[in-house]
Design an enzyme around this catalytic site. Structure first.
Site, PDB file in Angstrom:
ATOM      1  N   LYS A 248     -15.715   9.313  10.635  1.00 34.29           N
ATOM      2  CA  LYS A 248     -14.888   8.990  11.800  1.00 34.29           C
ATOM      3  C   LYS A 248     -13.584   8.337  11.348  1.00 34.29           C
ATOM      4  O   LYS A 248     -13.584   7.259  10.759  1.00 34.29           O
ATOM      5  CB  LYS A 248     -15.646   8.041  12.740  1.00 34.29           C
ATOM      6  CG  LYS A 248     -14.799   7.485  13.893  1.00 34.29           C
ATOM      7  CD  LYS A 248     -15.610   6.592  14.837  1.00 34.29           C
ATOM      8  CE  LYS A 248     -14.720   5.874  15.856  1.00 34.29           C
ATOM      9  NZ  LYS A 248     -15.470   4.960  16.746  1.00 34.29           N
ATOM     10  N   ASP A 253      -8.442   1.916  17.440  1.00 34.47           N
ATOM     11  CA  ASP A 253      -9.150   2.151  18.697  1.00 34.47           C
ATOM     12  C   ASP A 253      -8.823   1.058  19.713  1.00 34.47           C
ATOM     13  O   ASP A 253      -9.370  -0.032  19.682  1.00 34.47           O
ATOM     14  CB  ASP A 253     -10.668   2.189  18.418  1.00 34.47           C
ATOM     15  CG  ASP A 253     -11.472   2.518  19.667  1.00 34.47           C
ATOM     16  OD1 ASP A 253     -10.860   2.920  20.682  1.00 34.47           O
ATOM     17  OD2 ASP A 253     -12.712   2.373  19.628  1.00 34.47           O
ATOM     18  N   LYS A 260      -9.877  -1.823  25.719  1.00 36.56           N
ATOM     19  CA  LYS A 260     -10.701  -2.929  25.233  1.00 36.56           C
ATOM     20  C   LYS A 260      -9.987  -4.258  25.501  1.00 36.56           C
ATOM     21  O   LYS A 260      -8.759  -4.306  25.466  1.00 36.56           O
ATOM     22  CB  LYS A 260     -10.862  -2.820  23.703  1.00 36.56           C
ATOM     23  CG  LYS A 260     -11.814  -1.760  23.211  1.00 36.56           C
ATOM     24  CD  LYS A 260     -11.873  -1.803  21.674  1.00 36.56           C
ATOM     25  CE  LYS A 260     -12.656  -0.643  21.092  1.00 36.56           C
ATOM     26  NZ  LYS A 260     -14.087  -0.657  21.414  1.00 36.56           N
ATOM     27  N   ASP A 271     -11.584   1.104  12.465  1.00 34.41           N
ATOM     28  CA  ASP A 271     -12.399   2.150  13.097  1.00 34.41           C
ATOM     29  C   ASP A 271     -12.347   3.480  12.335  1.00 34.41           C
ATOM     30  O   ASP A 271     -12.858   4.490  12.807  1.00 34.41           O
ATOM     31  CB  ASP A 271     -11.972   2.328  14.565  1.00 34.41           C
ATOM     32  CG  ASP A 271     -13.135   2.742  15.464  1.00 34.41           C
ATOM     33  OD1 ASP A 271     -14.293   2.586  15.046  1.00 34.41           O
ATOM     34  OD2 ASP A 271     -12.874   3.238  16.574  1.00 34.41           O
ATOM     35  N   ASP A 330     -13.304   5.003  25.721  1.00 31.64           N
ATOM     36  CA  ASP A 330     -13.600   4.190  24.540  1.00 31.64           C
ATOM     37  C   ASP A 330     -14.765   4.779  23.728  1.00 31.64           C
ATOM     38  O   ASP A 330     -15.029   4.355  22.619  1.00 31.64           O
ATOM     39  CB  ASP A 330     -13.912   2.749  24.978  1.00 31.64           C
ATOM     40  CG  ASP A 330     -13.807   1.746  23.850  1.00 31.64           C
ATOM     41  OD1 ASP A 330     -13.321   2.130  22.758  1.00 31.64           O
ATOM     42  OD2 ASP A 330     -14.207   0.588  24.045  1.00 31.64           O
ATOM     43  N   GLU A 332     -14.780   7.371  22.056  1.00 29.14           N
ATOM     44  CA  GLU A 332     -13.928   8.413  21.479  1.00 29.14           C
ATOM     45  C   GLU A 332     -14.437   8.933  20.141  1.00 29.14           C
ATOM     46  O   GLU A 332     -14.159  10.073  19.769  1.00 29.14           O
ATOM     47  CB  GLU A 332     -12.491   7.871  21.302  1.00 29.14           C
ATOM     48  CG  GLU A 332     -12.217   7.084  20.010  1.00 29.14           C
ATOM     49  CD  GLU A 332     -13.022   5.793  19.870  1.00 29.14           C
ATOM     50  OE1 GLU A 332     -13.510   5.296  20.901  1.00 29.14           O
ATOM     51  OE2 GLU A 332     -13.168   5.299  18.740  1.00 29.14           O
ATOM     52  N   ARG A 334     -17.382   9.770  19.134  1.00 30.40           N
ATOM     53  CA  ARG A 334     -18.262  10.937  19.262  1.00 30.40           C
ATOM     54  C   ARG A 334     -17.481  12.185  19.635  1.00 30.40           C
ATOM     55  O   ARG A 334     -17.881  13.299  19.310  1.00 30.40           O
ATOM     56  CB  ARG A 334     -19.376  10.624  20.278  1.00 30.40           C
ATOM     57  CG  ARG A 334     -18.886  10.339  21.662  1.00 30.40           C
ATOM     58  CD  ARG A 334     -19.935   9.639  22.513  1.00 30.40           C
ATOM     59  NE  ARG A 334     -20.070   8.220  22.203  1.00 30.40           N
ATOM     60  CZ  ARG A 334     -20.929   7.394  22.772  1.00 30.40           C
ATOM     61  NH1 ARG A 334     -21.761   7.840  23.688  1.00 30.40           N
ATOM     62  NH2 ARG A 334     -20.975   6.121  22.428  1.00 30.40           N
TER      63      ARG A 334
HETATM   64  N1  BES Z   1     -15.194   1.749  17.620  1.00 30.34           N
HETATM   65  C1  BES Z   1     -16.048   1.371  18.691  1.00 30.34           C
HETATM   66  C2  BES Z   1     -17.379   0.790  18.192  1.00 30.34           C
HETATM   67  C3  BES Z   1     -17.321  -0.522  17.471  1.00 30.34           C
HETATM   68  C4  BES Z   1     -17.527  -1.712  18.141  1.00 30.34           C
HETATM   69  C5  BES Z   1     -17.143  -0.558  16.096  1.00 30.34           C
HETATM   70  C6  BES Z   1     -17.504  -2.897  17.452  1.00 30.34           C
HETATM   71  C7  BES Z   1     -17.107  -1.762  15.432  1.00 30.34           C
HETATM   72  C8  BES Z   1     -17.298  -2.935  16.094  1.00 30.34           C
HETATM   73  C9  BES Z   1     -16.389   2.594  19.531  1.00 30.34           C
HETATM   74  O1  BES Z   1     -15.391   3.545  19.616  1.00 30.34           O
HETATM   75  C10 BES Z   1     -16.646   2.109  20.911  1.00 30.34           C
HETATM   76  O2  BES Z   1     -15.743   1.616  21.513  1.00 30.34           O
HETATM   77  N2  BES Z   1     -17.872   2.273  21.383  1.00 30.34           N
HETATM   78  C11 BES Z   1     -18.259   1.855  22.672  1.00 30.34           C
HETATM   79  C12 BES Z   1     -19.052   2.973  23.302  1.00 30.34           C
HETATM   80  C13 BES Z   1     -19.307   2.794  24.775  1.00 30.34           C
HETATM   81  C14 BES Z   1     -18.012   2.917  25.546  1.00 30.34           C
HETATM   82  C15 BES Z   1     -20.289   3.844  25.230  1.00 30.34           C
HETATM   83  C16 BES Z   1     -19.098   0.592  22.553  1.00 30.34           C
HETATM   84  O3  BES Z   1     -19.877   0.490  21.608  1.00 30.34           O
HETATM   85  O4  BES Z   1     -18.949  -0.284  23.386  1.00 30.34           O
HETATM   86 ZN    ZN Z   2     -14.086   3.639  18.079  1.00 28.28          ZN
HETATM   87 MN    MN Z   3     -13.998   3.153  21.131  1.00 23.33          MN
END
Ligand code: BES
Ligand code: ZN
Ligand code: MN
Length: 481
Positions: A248, A253, A260, A271, A330, A332, A334
């Site tokens: 990834k 992000d 966020k 990220d 968010d 993104e 996947r």
């Molecule tokens: N990059 C984030 C995940 C992340 C969170 C990595 C904290 C490192 C530390 C990812 O893109 C994300 O935002 N995931 C969301 C998914 C949700 C919207 C289904 C999450 O984990 O809140």
């Molecule tokens: Zn992310």
């Molecule tokens: Mn995200």
């Protein structure tokens, strides 16, 4: 500061060295040539079962690591790495540039693990410091005198450390200097050094190929996305079908329109930790000239709330034709991994492994202490992956991958949505990805260990280079089969 590790039998006349002896509890101490005072002190510390004994600087830094032989193999290797990290701070505090490991215990791995711990903890990211030179760690060279050391293992270690450092540098670099284009250029630059073929798909090409997920995430951005293909194909590969790594590469992000809060955004230059891991791993494999055919695929973009940003409610047609209802921009990672995973089928791979800082849920579940994994590879493969995780202490935790979780991704209007329900966030993310796979596959969520705020021994702080040593170890083992 990077260190060079080598077998350097003799110490140079007049050079300042820090020495670390590795001994067993019952070793004879005369070879250490200590003063009576030092010897008494060492003996008293051995009685207390101290593992690392510093003998102060009489003429140089001198420390002794004592093996009490009580730990299991995995914990022991980790203990020696950490010991290396402690020794590294002693050496740098004393402003000495050479560390010498003298192994009087004839250990097979201890000297290696100590050397790895020392070199990994000597890392610094100083390029944005005014007083760079002043702050630079003095340690530059590690010399090893050990029965089981060899030039080959030294080379392995040097390559591994260089790979981890590159991954850390990439993660620590902010998005203002490392956008998707720059990330691809980095792959080209390092690929050339190590004999890796690198091809970069630009936005026009991605539009022609219909990389719908990657383009959707990029639509709020001022900088174009890239898709980088790195291929290392040695002449005498042990595998007929390649191992494909997918990383990834979200260079930043913000969450996109599902923005966020600042407190969760401030570390999001990290990220692309998955991309860094697979780029560094293939670089490591190539620089060691491992006889394994490996391909790394890196979809890269930033995720921002621009005027044309993809929006919650949008339906996106992915590279493999599946239509995804976006309910949270968010989620993104996947979206861009899905296209890359579908593309990976072209290689008729033996195994595909994707690495991603994918979910906060994975980080919440196990923290920085391991890597969450799940997937469809056969049990034998999972076992060898777990063995690699243990050997390098990047331990794998396999999450359940039951089909019930898949139901949580059902959409009212499209083939699926991009978020699940309130439970099992790391798993539903994995289940989402599974739709785009058609080969043996494992997914690794490194959201916990990829970037850490506090100092963690030889893993350092900030970008850790998580999963690089794990992957290199797996490829090394695969090369032996
Ligand atoms: N990059 C984030 C995940 C992340 C969170 C990595 C904290 C490192 C530390 C990812 O893109 C994300 O935002 N995931 C969301 C998914 C949700 C919207 C289904 C999450 O984990 O809140
Ligand atoms: Zn992310
Ligand atoms: Mn995200």
């Amino acid at each position: 500061m990077s260190v060079k590790i080598g077998t350097n039998k003799k110490s140079q006349e007049g050079s300042e060295e820090a020495v670390l002896f590795l001994i067993k509890k019952n070793s004879k101490l005369d070879e250490l040539r200590l003063s009576a005072e030092q010897e008494d002190y060492l003996k008293s510390q051995i009685k207390k079962e101290k593992e690392l004994v510093s003998l102060g600087s009489m003429d140089k830094v001198c420390a002794v690591a004592v093996d009490y032989g009580k730990k299991d193999a995995i914990a022991r290797r980790e203990a020696y790495r950490k010991l290396g990290a402690s020794f590294c701070s002693m050496v740098n505090a004393a402003e000495v540039n050479t560390a010498r490991i003298i192994d009087l215990s004839d250990s097979k791995n201890d000297w290696y693990d100590v050397a790895e711990g020392i070199s990994l903890s000597n890392y610094q990211f100083l390029k944005y410091r005014k007083e760079e030179e002043k702050e630079r760690n003095p340690l530059e060279t590690i010399a090893v005198q050990a029965k089981h050391s060899s030039d080959e293992r030294m080379h392995e270690l040097n390559c591994t450390v260089a790979s981890v450092f590159w991954a850390r540098d990439l993660v620590n670099e902010p998005v203002i200097t490392l956008d998707a284009l720059k990330l691809s250029e980095e792959a080209e630059r390092m690929g050339e050094k190590a004999g890796i073929k690198v091809e970069v798909f630009n936005k026009t090409k991605l539009e022609a190929l219909k990389f719908g997920g990657l383009l959707a995430v990029n639509s709020g951005s001022q900088t174009p996305p890239t898709f980088t293909i790195m291929e290392y194909k040695p002449k005498k590969a042990v595998n007929d079908k390649p191992i494909v790594l997918v990383g990834k590469g979200v260079v930043y992000d913000t969450g996109g329109l599902s923005l966020k809060p600042t407190s969760s955004m401030d570390t999001m230059k990290s990220d692309m930790g998955g991309a860094a891991a697979v780029m560094a791993a293939i670089y490591g494999a190539a620089s060691m000239e491992l006889p394994v055919h490996v391909v790394a695929l890196i979809p890269a973009t930033d995720n921002r709330p621009g005027e044309m940003a993809y929006t919650p409610g949008d339906v996106i047609k992915m590279y493999n034709g599946l239509q995804v209802e976006v309910l949270n921009t968010d989620a993104e990672g996947r979206m861009i991994l899905a296209d890359a995973l579908a593309y990976a089928a072209k290689y008729d791979p033996e195994l595909v492994m994707d690495f991603a800082t994918l979910t906060g849920a994975a980080a919440m579940a196990i923290g920085q202490y391991g890597i969450v994994c799940m997937g469809t590879a056969e049990e034998k493969v999972k076992q060898s992956l777990k063995k690699s995780g243990d050997e390098v202490y990047e331990r794998l935790v396999e999450f359940p991958f039951w089909d019930e979780y898949k139901d949580l991704l059902k959409s009212d209007i499209a083939d699926m949505k991009n978020i699940g329900g309130p439970v099992g966030g790391a798993i539903t993310a994995g289940k989402f990805l599974e739709h785009f796979t058609s080969y043996p596959w494992m997914h690794f969520d490194i959201a916990g260990p990829a970037y850490i705020k506090g100092n963690d021994s030889y893993r350092g702080k900030n970008g850790t280079g998580a999963a690089v040593r794990f992957l290199i170890n797996y490829l090394q083992n695969r090369a032996k089969k």
